[in-house]
Design an enzyme around this catalytic site. Structure first.
Site: not given
Ligand code: G3P
Length: 215
Positions: A84
């Site tokens: 990533k």
């Molecule tokens: O892993 C990346 C993403 O899905 C993070 O989500 O909820 O922290 O905005 P969030």
């Protein structure tokens, strides 16, 4: 539509895997930190043993050379590891190098269609637009997914579109209707995908009626 779980919590990964619907796992430095996994490699080894699918492991450097070195080490852990990489200029350079080496990448922190085009041109395996974080600042996250689906289709880009930062089942369903390839979500949202009150009410009624018949 592939379903990934967005967590570094091993119990949640096991529970989702046992449901039989899990295709992969995404992690990020915040999620790993939240679970207190000081040994990142060991955490990844445990995850690849639980789930036979793409497992995203994020680099934590910000220059191309450092990202390439870090990503090469991560990719050696297991063939299912996807490196990533953040969507910055140095990240795109690194993605191009990984792509030439056959190392698959998930380009993360995507917030615009222009970024998504560049990621595809660099050879990203997956692009991760963050829909929930766009909604948080009053921009329509799913509108971005729709744009990327159309653009990738226009040019036949092979990069898979992963709906990230999913906060609720509507993000998941809209992503599927738009033709996104993957959704990643916390375990809580996976549980919400299953539940419907009429299913529970209907099942209780069936079981009550069966008991009446059989005493
Ligand atoms: O892993 C990346 C993403 O899905 C993070 O989500 O909820 O922290 O905005 P969030």
């Amino acid at each position: 539509m592939k379903i990934f779980i967005d967590t570094a919590n091993l119990d949640e990964i096991k529970q989702a895997a046992e449901m039989g619907i899990l295709d992969g796992v995404t992690t990020n430095p915040s999620l790993v930190s939240k679970e207190g996994h000081k040994d990142f490699r060991s955490m990844l080894e445990k995850i690849v043993a639980i789930v036979d699918g793409d497992i995203s492991a994020e680099v934590v450097s910000t220059t191309c050379n450092e990202m390439v070195n870090e990503g090469r080490e991560l990719a050696k852990i297991h063939e299912n590891i996807v490196v990533k990489v953040p969507l910055i200029a140095e990240g795109l350079k690194a993605v191009k190098i990984f792509s030439a080496e056959g190392i698959r990448t998930n380009v993360t922190l995507c917030f615009s269609a222009s970024q998504a085009i560049l990621a595809a041109k660099a050879g990203a395996y997956i692009i991760s637009p963050f829909v929930g974080r766009l909604d948080d600042i009053s921009q329509n996250g799913m509108e971005l997914i729709s744009q990327i689906v159309q653009i990738y289709d226009n040019y036949d880009y092979q990069t898979q579109i992963l709906v990230a930062s999913v906060r609720h089942p509507i993000h998941f369903v809209e992503g599927a209707m738009m033709g996104a390839d993957i959704s990643t979500m916390p375990f809580k949202v996976i549980e919400q995908l299953v539940k419907h009150p009429l299913t529970d009410i209907g099942l209780n009624k069936f079981l009550d009626d069966w008991k009446k018949l059989n005493g």
